[in-house]
Design an enzyme around this catalytic site. Structure first.
Site, PDB file in Angstrom:
ATOM      1  N   GLU A   1       0.824  -1.213   0.000  1.00 51.85           N
ATOM      2  CA  GLU A   1       0.000   0.000   0.000  1.00 51.85           C
ATOM      3  C   GLU A   1       0.859   1.265   0.000  1.00 51.85           C
ATOM      4  O   GLU A   1       0.757   2.124   0.895  1.00 51.85           O
ATOM      5  CB  GLU A   1      -0.949   0.005   1.214  1.00 51.85           C
ATOM      6  CG  GLU A   1      -1.951  -1.108   1.141  1.00 51.85           C
ATOM      7  CD  GLU A   1      -3.084  -1.019   2.179  1.00 51.85           C
ATOM      8  OE1 GLU A   1      -4.168  -1.526   1.899  1.00 51.85           O
ATOM      9  OE2 GLU A   1      -2.877  -0.433   3.252  1.00 51.85           O
TER      10      GLU A   1
ATOM     11  N   GLU B   1      -5.540  -8.291  -1.425  1.00 49.50           N
ATOM     12  CA  GLU B   1      -6.250  -8.129  -0.150  1.00 49.50           C
ATOM     13  C   GLU B   1      -7.700  -7.788  -0.438  1.00 49.50           C
ATOM     14  O   GLU B   1      -7.983  -6.909  -1.259  1.00 49.50           O
ATOM     15  CB  GLU B   1      -5.672  -6.975   0.691  1.00 49.50           C
ATOM     16  CG  GLU B   1      -4.400  -7.275   1.409  1.00 49.50           C
ATOM     17  CD  GLU B   1      -3.974  -6.144   2.340  1.00 49.50           C
ATOM     18  OE1 GLU B   1      -4.846  -5.484   2.941  1.00 49.50           O
ATOM     19  OE2 GLU B   1      -2.752  -5.927   2.442  1.00 49.50           O
TER      20      GLU B   1
HETATM   21  C1  BGP Z   1      -4.580  -3.010   4.756  1.00 51.77           C
HETATM   22  C2  BGP Z   1      -3.245  -3.528   5.223  1.00 51.77           C
HETATM   23  C3  BGP Z   1      -3.300  -4.835   5.929  1.00 51.77           C
HETATM   24  C4  BGP Z   1      -4.567  -5.127   6.689  1.00 51.77           C
HETATM   25  C5  BGP Z   1      -5.826  -4.557   6.076  1.00 51.77           C
HETATM   26  C6  BGP Z   1      -7.041  -4.538   6.966  1.00 51.77           C
HETATM   27  O1  BGP Z   1      -4.569  -1.627   4.714  1.00 51.77           O
HETATM   28  O2  BGP Z   1      -2.373  -3.705   4.120  1.00 51.77           O
HETATM   29  O3  BGP Z   1      -2.110  -4.986   6.653  1.00 51.77           O
HETATM   30  O4  BGP Z   1      -4.445  -4.988   8.018  1.00 51.77           O
HETATM   31  O5  BGP Z   1      -5.641  -3.270   5.605  1.00 51.77           O
HETATM   32  O6  BGP Z   1      -6.973  -3.447   7.844  1.00 51.77           O
HETATM   33  P1  BGP Z   1      -7.221  -3.584   9.383  1.00 51.77           P
HETATM   34  O7  BGP Z   1      -6.233  -4.594   9.858  1.00 51.77           O
HETATM   35  O8  BGP Z   1      -6.972  -2.254   9.960  1.00 51.77           O
HETATM   36  O9  BGP Z   1      -8.619  -4.025   9.529  1.00 51.77           O
END
Ligand code: BGP
Length: 467
Positions: free
Chosen positions: A172, A364
């Site tokens: 990201e 993701e």
């Molecule tokens: C993205 C990241 C991840 C993951 C996901 C979900 O932004 O790359 O590492 O964590 O988000 O977010 P969260 O864990 O805050 O729910």
């Protein structure tokens, strides 16, 4: 859907491994972030006595990876995305020699994946740079980071050249403008032009990413290496042209990142943006040719939510981790207020493919929700199945109907893990439940949720059976 479509899941070292100082690992940024909705704003970057830090044990994947990989294999995973913690390999980031025990851990992990028929897709930097680099260099603000990163990636490419053929550079990367500490290791003092620091730091990351592409192709000629962005679909609030323009401009600022990593140039629009923000990039003579000569092979992204834009002043109502906007009345929200928009995924895939003509990889996507273990000792997460079914339906339309080339789909957090945004365990994404709570209590026992069997069938049918 092609038969070789890569189905799987995605993880990140700092959110699963634990063992935060074991076998020579150095502290990483994540190791000083507490369980709190404000963890991105942390300025006191040290381990304080008596404070609970979720990454220190996380879900203890470091010791339990065999059990967890076996469960992923049972679901039929063809690929598993995870990251290498830079701080396991170079504990201070700029050490002269790598830490053999850290290298050995990933050898064992990748061997086990390959034994189970699961291909590793490895992120080189997923929100986990060595903390020492933040203290001594202010992270990516310092150009010397390029050299340290290059040393690290050349070490891991050489070491794992026969095991890992799919790589990602920075997780990201566009999040640096929203959360400069976790993405770029930046602590920004009061009263300075934060844009200057952020865009200079990400320029260093762009050069480092291109040098990683170069090194990857040299060392592992049959590997592919991609960029990774937080994916975003933006809608205008009304059909007023000014709202349309605003939506376009917001997207344009995000596309700056793949533009440079995939096309290798700063566009005229970016130069104008820098002028408006008072940013004067310091570049070295070769930087532009490095960016131009070593673009990424594919585009990968996370996708959770869309955003609504207006040209009017407004109060932020809803959001994800890094993007707030106006509530979209046509969409439902998750328990954390992230608006759920499967069609937005199809739009995003089309936009990215149109723009770059490079293969995509969805690395993701998933639903963070509160899951309860019922009296029957099971977790009936039908809401997660609904979420994933709707997104996969739109992904298939983008591929089969619209003609987008997409190599694979790795669902975020196939096993419950520490939330990046808040440090919570309560925000669960997994097909596999982990008995651990926000305060670090629990047995760490793994339990298959209902979605486990559902995803097994999805993979077995290559996405045909989404029921
Ligand atoms: C993205 C990241 C991840 C993951 C996901 C979900 O932004 O790359 O590492 O964590 O988000 O977010 P969260 O864990 O805050 O729910």
């Amino acid at each position: 859907m092609k038969q070789q479509f890569l189905w799987g899941g995605a993880l990140a070292a700092n959110q699963i491994e634990g063992a935060y100082l074991e076998d020579g690992k150095g502290l990483a940024i994540s190791d000083v972030l507490e369980c709190s909705p404000h963890r991105f704003m942390t300025t006191d970057l040290k381990v304080k006595e008596g404070v609970y830090y979720p990454s220190h044990t996380a879900i203890d994947f470091y010791h339990r990876y065999k059990e967890d990989l076996a469960l992923f294999a049972e679901m039929g995973f063809k690929v598993l995305r995870t990251s290498i913690a830079w701080s396991r390999i170079y504990p201070n980031g700029d050490d002269d020699v790598p830490n053999e025990m850290g290298l050995g851990f990933y050898d064992a992990l990748f061997d086990e994946m390959l034994r189970l028929g699961i291909q590793p897709l490895i992120t080189l930097s997923h929100y986990e740079m060595p903390l020492s680099l933040v203290h001594r260099y202010n992270g990516w603000a310092d150009r010397r980071l390029i050299g340290f990163f290059e040393r690290y990636v050349r070490t891991v490419f050489t070491r794992y050249q026969h095991k890992v053929k799919l790589w990602l550079t920075f997780n990201e990367i566009n999040v640096i403008t929203k959360a400069p500490l976790i993405e770029g290791g930046l602590v920004i003092p009061e009263g300075v032009n934060r844009h200057q620091i952020i865009y200079q730091a990400v320029h260093h990351q762009f050069v480092a990413s291109s040098l990683a592409v170069k090194a990857c192709h040299e060392i592992i000629p049959d590997a592919k290496i991609g960029m990774m962005m937080l994916g975003l679909t933006v809608y205008p609030h009304t059909c007023k042209p000014e709202d349309g323009l605003k939506a376009f401009q917001i997207e344009q600022e995000e596309y700056l990142f793949p533009d440079i990593q995939a096309r290798g140039v700063y566009s005229p629009a970016v130069h104008q943006l820098f002028k408006r923000l008072g940013v004067k990039l310091v570049m070295e003579a070769d930087d532009e040719s490095i960016l131009k000569n070593y673009p990424v092979d594919f585009i990968s992204f996370s996708y959770y939510s869309s955003k609504v834009a207006t040209a009017e002043d407004h109060d932020s109502e809803v959001g994800g981790n890094f993007m707030k906007g106006i509530r979209n009345p046509y969409l439902k929200s998750s328990e954390w207020g992230w608006q759920i928009d499967p069609v937005g995924l199809r739009i995003l895939m089309n936009k990215l493919y149109d723009r770059y003509g490079k293969p995509l990889f969805i690395v993701e996507n998933g639903l963070g929700a509160v899951d309860e273990v019922g009296p029957d000792k099971k977790v009936h997460d039908y809401y997660r199945i609904d979420y994933l079914r709707d997104h996969l339906t739109q992904m298939k339309l983008a591929i089969d109907h619209d003609g987008v080339e997409c190599w694979g789909y790795t669902m975020w957090g196939p096993i419950d893990l520490v939330s990046a945004g808040t440090g919570e365990m309560k925000k669960r994404y997994g097909f596999i439940y982990v008995d651990r709570d926000n305060a670090g209590q629990g047995t760490l026992k793994r339990i298959k949720k209902d979605s486990f069997e559902w995803y097994r069938k999805v993979i077995a049918s290559n996405g045909e059976d989404l029921k």
